[in-house]
Design a protein around this motif. Structure first.
Motif, PDB file in Angstrom:
ATOM      1  N   GLY A  97       0.789  -1.216   0.000  1.00 39.93           N
ATOM      2  CA  GLY A  97       0.000   0.000   0.000  1.00 39.93           C
ATOM      3  C   GLY A  97       0.824   1.269   0.000  1.00 39.93           C
ATOM      4  N   GLU A 147      -4.242  -0.004  -9.182  1.00 34.03           N
ATOM      5  CA  GLU A 147      -4.600   0.742  -7.972  1.00 34.03           C
ATOM      6  C   GLU A 147      -5.953   0.280  -7.425  1.00 34.03           C
ATOM      7  OE1 GLU A 147      -2.712   2.903  -6.321  1.00 34.03           O
ATOM      8  OE2 GLU A 147      -1.086   2.770  -7.767  1.00 34.03           O
ATOM      9  N   TYR A 174      -6.906  -1.359  -3.780  1.00 30.15           N
ATOM     10  CA  TYR A 174      -7.979  -0.787  -2.970  1.00 30.15           C
ATOM     11  C   TYR A 174      -8.983  -1.850  -2.529  1.00 30.15           C
ATOM     12  CZ  TYR A 174     -11.966   2.174  -1.765  1.00 30.15           C
ATOM     13  OH  TYR A 174     -13.018   2.757  -1.116  1.00 30.15           O
ATOM     14  N   CYS A 175      -9.329  -2.757  -3.420  1.00 25.87           N
ATOM     15  CA  CYS A 175     -10.284  -3.826  -3.082  1.00 25.87           C
ATOM     16  C   CYS A 175      -9.734  -4.691  -1.949  1.00 25.87           C
ATOM     17  CB  CYS A 175     -10.544  -4.735  -4.274  1.00 25.87           C
ATOM     18  SG  CYS A 175     -11.258  -3.927  -5.715  1.00 25.87           S
ATOM     19  N   ASN A 176      -8.421  -4.971  -1.996  1.00 24.88           N
ATOM     20  CA  ASN A 176      -7.775  -5.737  -0.934  1.00 24.88           C
ATOM     21  C   ASN A 176      -8.425  -7.101  -0.747  1.00 24.88           C
ATOM     22  OD1 ASN A 176      -6.101  -6.339   1.244  1.00 24.88           O
ATOM     23  ND2 ASN A 176      -7.295  -5.135   2.709  1.00 24.88           N
ATOM     24  N   CYS A 190     -14.592  -4.799  -7.612  1.00 26.28           N
ATOM     25  CA  CYS A 190     -14.005  -5.632  -6.551  1.00 26.28           C
ATOM     26  C   CYS A 190     -14.684  -7.001  -6.481  1.00 26.28           C
ATOM     27  CB  CYS A 190     -14.125  -4.943  -5.188  1.00 26.28           C
ATOM     28  SG  CYS A 190     -13.165  -3.426  -5.038  1.00 26.28           S
ATOM     29  N   ASP A 218     -12.451   5.695   5.866  1.00 20.92           N
ATOM     30  CA  ASP A 218     -11.378   6.298   5.067  1.00 20.92           C
ATOM     31  C   ASP A 218     -11.192   7.772   5.447  1.00 20.92           C
ATOM     32  OD1 ASP A 218     -13.794   7.101   3.979  1.00 20.92           O
ATOM     33  OD2 ASP A 218     -13.245   6.723   1.903  1.00 20.92           O
ATOM     34  N   ARG A 274      -7.271   1.656   1.767  1.00 19.64           N
ATOM     35  CA  ARG A 274      -8.039   0.610   1.105  1.00 19.64           C
ATOM     36  C   ARG A 274      -9.046   0.024   2.107  1.00 19.64           C
ATOM     37  NH1 ARG A 274      -3.091  -3.861   1.330  1.00 19.64           N
ATOM     38  NH2 ARG A 274      -3.498  -4.525   3.460  1.00 19.64           N
TER      39      ARG A 274
END
Ligand SMILES: *[C@@H]1O[C@H](CO)[C@@H](O)[C@H](O)[C@H]1NC(C)=O
Ligand SMILES: *[C@@H]1O[C@H](CO)[C@@H](O)[C@H](O)[C@H]1NC(C)=O
Ligand SMILES: *[C@@H]1O[C@H](CO)[C@@H](O)[C@H](O)[C@H]1NC(C)=O
Length: 479
Positions: A39, A64, A68-70, A304, A380, A399
């Protein structure tokens, strides 16, 4: 003549090949970068490869978006809990963002993504403790929770997710986080006594079901099968955790200025505007209405969860629309860092939270054995200003299930000396902070002295406002 031309072409080709091979050699110099997965933009890359042709490194919106979805995977590296052997871990403060959630907005006149928010251990992504988690959560009536929290569901359960609901992915992300932190802090460093009680923990969450549930998922694997009577969760009504110190006119001022910056960057981007027009035509609504529905939030959910973007009789929203909007988001983050308005907002926004954290650390440094593990379950819009205020400018936007951890260590050789480490998604960012950047990381103690953090929070963070304290910085109009 013909021969001469051919010769020139060959010469040009040779030059091109030489250039390519040189470039490839350069590429070999770049370490295959696990850091990036953590990250953060790798620092080394900038130094090793000065690229004369393209000034800012190219943005890869798809890469990216994946970060972010992780989506949970097995391979996660983390640097939490690393210290010389004679150091003792005395407290840990974790600030998390909730896990993957259903969108907060719908794109009007389109079918919303069909995501199942029930928890089913045979559905991917899953976790070995998912079923046990659900069982434990359904017994949680003895937990002490502030007012409204006790009326929230302790785990997600709708077969078509509700707006903003935590998904199974989100639960699994935090089961992973809790397990990882347990291995390091409980098993390895014995942060809590084996007969720990409620006073050893400090737990706080905003009033959304997704933050409460994320916090509970992390706690469940951190302290497996915990006794509900030992769990006391505080409710925080403010997303920036400003508690009783929220009155700060200058903070609001900088936020408004920041929103103006954001607006003007957007309208300057004619490519982005055309994309919105195109999408609005597909959906069949005015462009303004489409923009107001914040389509990227919904599109990220499609992305995602690998669900195709919505279609209408006029056509489909597609990955190219997504790339344009996501790229703009990333450019906006860059611009935001350059313009400083957000940084000023962030300093004032997160002071109360950092102040609280510093106070707790100081009490523990003085020998108090309470609130050894602190968990703030947040958003966030909580993590992002904390990163900005600390000066961690290389960090990516938080994320899903991001974690920012502050560790407090005691020097076993000089028990009155205390040090901190700061980790973002498992990556050590201690020396990226503005207050510890100068500290020699290669000294015998690869950590930041607690006093540096204390001085920053109590005084130095206000120096850019020509102030020495929060009240003054919040009320002095310097514009
Ligand atoms: C995403 O969906 C497509 C088709 O719907 C499928 O072929 C692909 O394997 C899926 N990818 C993942 C990562 O699940
Ligand atoms: C910061 O902490 C101190 C206690 O050390 C407290 O008196 C003060 O009110 C706090 N300030 C803010 C703005 O939270
Ligand atoms: C702080 O003071 C300096 C010098 O007096 C001035 O140039 C600067 O604009 C001031 N900054 C703010 C935020 O008031």
């Amino acid at each position: 003549m013909l021969f001469r031309n051919r010769f020139l072409i060959l010469l040009a080709l040779a030059a091109l090949l030489a250039f390519l091979s040189l470039s490839l050699q350069f590429l070999h110099l770049i370490p295959v970068n696990p850091v990036k997965e953590d990250g953060l933009h790798p620092k080394s890359r900038k130094r090793i490869m000065p690229d004369p042709l393209t000034e800012p490194p190219a943005i890869d919106p798809i890469y990216e978006a994946r970060v972010y979805c992780n989506v949970p995977s097995i391979t996660e590296r983390s640097m939490e809990g690393h210290a010389p052997h004679y150091f003792k871990l005395v407290s840990v403060h974790a600030l998390i963002r909730h896990g993957d959630r259903y969108p907060l907005y719908v794109i009007p006149k389109t079918k919303r993504p069909e995501i199942d928010c029930t928890l089913v251990s045979s559905r991917k992504p899953s976790h070995p403790q998912l079923e046990a988690f659900v069982r434990h959560m359904s017994q949680g009536s003895e937990a002490q929770m502030d007012g409204t929290l006790s009326s929230l569901p302790r785990y997600p359960s709708h077969s078509l997710c509700e707006m903003g609901e935590l998904t199974q992915t989100g639960v699994v992300q935090h089961l992973h986080n809790g397990q990882l932190l347990r291995e390091i802090y409980i098993k390895k460093h014995k942060l809590l006594p084996s007969d720990w009680t409620a006073k050893h923990l400090y737990l706080e969450t905003t009033g959304k079901s997704r933050t409460l549930q994320s916090g509970l998922a992390l706690l469940y694997t951190f302290l497996p099968d915990f006794d509900w009577k030992k769990i006391n969760i505080k409710h925080q009504w403010s997303t920036i955790f400003c508690s009783g110190s929220c009155d700060c006119p200058m903070r609001n001022h900088y936020l408004e200025e920041e929103q103006r910056r954001q607006y003007s960057l957007r309208v300057k981007n004619s490519f982005l505007e055309r994309t919105y027009v195109d999408m609005a035509n597909i959906v069949g609504i005015p462009t303004r209405q489409l923009r107001a529905s914040n389509p990227i939030d919904s599109m990220l959910c499609h992305f995602c969860h690998n669900v195709s973007f919505p279609c209408t009789k006029n056509g489909c929203i597609d990955i190219d629309h997504f790339k344009v909007i996501k790229t703009h988001q990333l450019e906006d983050e860059r611009d935001r860092q350059e313009k400083k308005l957000y940084f000023w907002y962030a300093l004032l926004a997160v002071h109360p939270l950092l102040n609280q954290t510093v106070n707790r650390m100081q009490r523990i440094a003085e020998g108090k054995k309470e609130e050894l593990f602190v968990l703030y379950s947040a958003h966030d819009v909580t993590l992002s200003p904390v990163l900005s205020a600390l000066g961690i400018t290389e960090a990516r936007f938080p994320r899903f299930a991001a974690r920012l951890v502050f560790e407090l260590w005691q020097d076993g050789k000089k028990p009155r000396e205390h040090f901190i480490r700061i980790l973002y998604n498992g990556f050590d960012v201690t020396f990226q902070t503005s207050f510890c950047r100068e500290h020699n990381r290669h000294s015998s103690k690869p950590m930041c002295p607690l006093e540096k953090f204390v001085h920053f929070v109590k005084r130095d963070m206000f120096s850019v406002f020509n102030s020495t304290n929060y009240y003054d910085a919040c009320h002095r109009r310097s514009f």
